[in-house]
Design an enzyme around this catalytic site. Structure first.
Site, PDB file in Angstrom:
ATOM      1  CB  CYS B  86       0.720   5.865   4.730  1.00 23.58           C
ATOM      2  SG  CYS B  86       2.283   6.081   5.591  1.00 23.58           S
ATOM      3  CG  HIS B 203       0.944   1.074   4.172  1.00 31.26           C
ATOM      4  ND1 HIS B 203       0.858   1.857   3.051  1.00 31.26           N
ATOM      5  CD2 HIS B 203       1.804   1.713   5.006  1.00 31.26           C
ATOM      6  CE1 HIS B 203       1.643   2.925   3.196  1.00 31.26           C
ATOM      7  NE2 HIS B 203       2.225   2.856   4.368  1.00 31.26           N
ATOM      8  CD  GLU B 205      -1.144  -0.114   0.754  1.00 31.98           C
ATOM      9  OE1 GLU B 205      -2.063  -0.055   1.597  1.00 31.98           O
ATOM     10  OE2 GLU B 205      -0.171   0.671   0.740  1.00 31.98           O
TER      11      GLU B 205
END
Lengths: 84, 230
Positions: B86, B203, B205
């Site tokens: 990002c 993302h 994560e």
């Protein structure tokens, strides 16, 4: 000598500027229907301490290329005047 | 393998990435403050998401000049691995480690939702082992995610198998409707020519912990663990 640089940074012609498009829509809603191709960029001013106009110009050129503009998406131009 | 996560003023996904690598992927991981000049012997650098320097001027433009970035660029130029997520992706494009740039979303809106992405490159470490027939559900949260590069650069990306992911719908179809931010070729992630630097707008994560009921992100991060330390 102190110089004042006035820098314009604009999205490149081939890049779609959705912000400009939205503003054009707003202008149309205002009744201003003769306006076309609205594009939005940035205006930056800065003071530059330099011995000569050329030296100031070089410094500003470098600032534009290295940080102020991203040459993939933006183009820039500037003018410089002496601050009296 | 030792992972290093850069932290800039305004980074806000650093803790999530740290948590995933330490607690879920069980890796050795440290945070690297932006004023540091050494990577502390890390083999793999992750530049996390957030709003480094408040996105002032352009997303990633100022972070790119933080002291730690000189070390990251040097690491990448030596063939070391780097992943930008990002805002991290934006920083890596500004630093010239990845081709192209990320423009304001075509909708002019900040988009925060689960996106579906499909792996493309069959030669990049991150995507080579993924199933190209399925799509992966990975959250996105960005305002500047519209991938853009010149025609020549796009052709190079295609010629050298550098497109990591494309946005698709839940059925894996790449449609203009699934390309929510207006990226060229629906591009969600790219790698450099040497394939040691990765950039992703989604993302991974945020899709690793079972408590979140979506662990697709692990598929994207696990291939990175197979690296031999250099």
């Amino acid at each position: 000598m102190m110089y004042l640089a006035k820098i314009n940074i604009m999205p490149k012609k081939e890049i779609l500027d959705p912000q400009g498009k939205a503003v054009k829509l707003g202008l149309g809603n205002l009744g201003l229907r003769n306006i076309e191709d609205v594009r939005i960029g940035k205006h930056i001013t800065m003071q530059v301490q330099a011995a000569t106009y050329e030296e100031a110009s070089e410094e500003v050129e470098l600032a534009c290329q290295k940080l102020l503009a991203n040459l993939i998406m933006e183009s820039y131009d500037f003018e410089i005047e002496e601050v009296k | 393998m030792k992972f290093g996560i850069t932290v800039f003023p305004g980074s806000n996904c650093d803790e999530d990435v740290f948590y995933v690598f330490q607690n879920i992927l069980k890796q050795d991981v440290v945070k690297l403050w932006h004023k540091e000049t050494s990577l502390q012997g890390c083999d793999f650098i992750i530049v996390p998401g957030g709003f480094s320097y408040g996105d002032y001027l352009r997303s990633g433009a100022i972070a790119r000049f933080s002291p730690i970035m000189d070390a990251v660029v040097e690491h990448a130029n030596r063939g070391g691995y780097v992943l930008g997520i990002c805002n991290g992706f934006q920083i890596l494009t500004e630093a010239g480690l990845l081709p192209g740039t990320l423009l304001r979303n075509i909708s002019q809106k900040f988009v925060c939702k689960n996106a579906y992405i499909k792996p493309v490159s069959t030669s990049a470490l991150m995507t080579a082992s993924l199933d190209s027939q399925r799509c992966y559900k990975i959250p996105v949260a960005h305002a500047d995610g519209r991938y853009y590069a010149s025609e020549d650069t796009i052709k190079e990306l295609q010629d050298h198998d550098q497109i990591l992911f494309q946005y698709c719908d839940a059925n894996g179809q790449i449609l203009s409707e699934s390309n929510f931010n207006g990226s060229l070729l629906s591009i969600a992630g790219v790698t450099n020519r040497q394939k040691n630097v990765f950039g992703l707008m989604p993302h991974p994560e945020r899709a690793c912990d079972e408590a979140l009921e979506n662990t697709d992100g692990r598929y994207l991060l696990e291939p990175l663990l197979s690296l031999q330390t250099v």
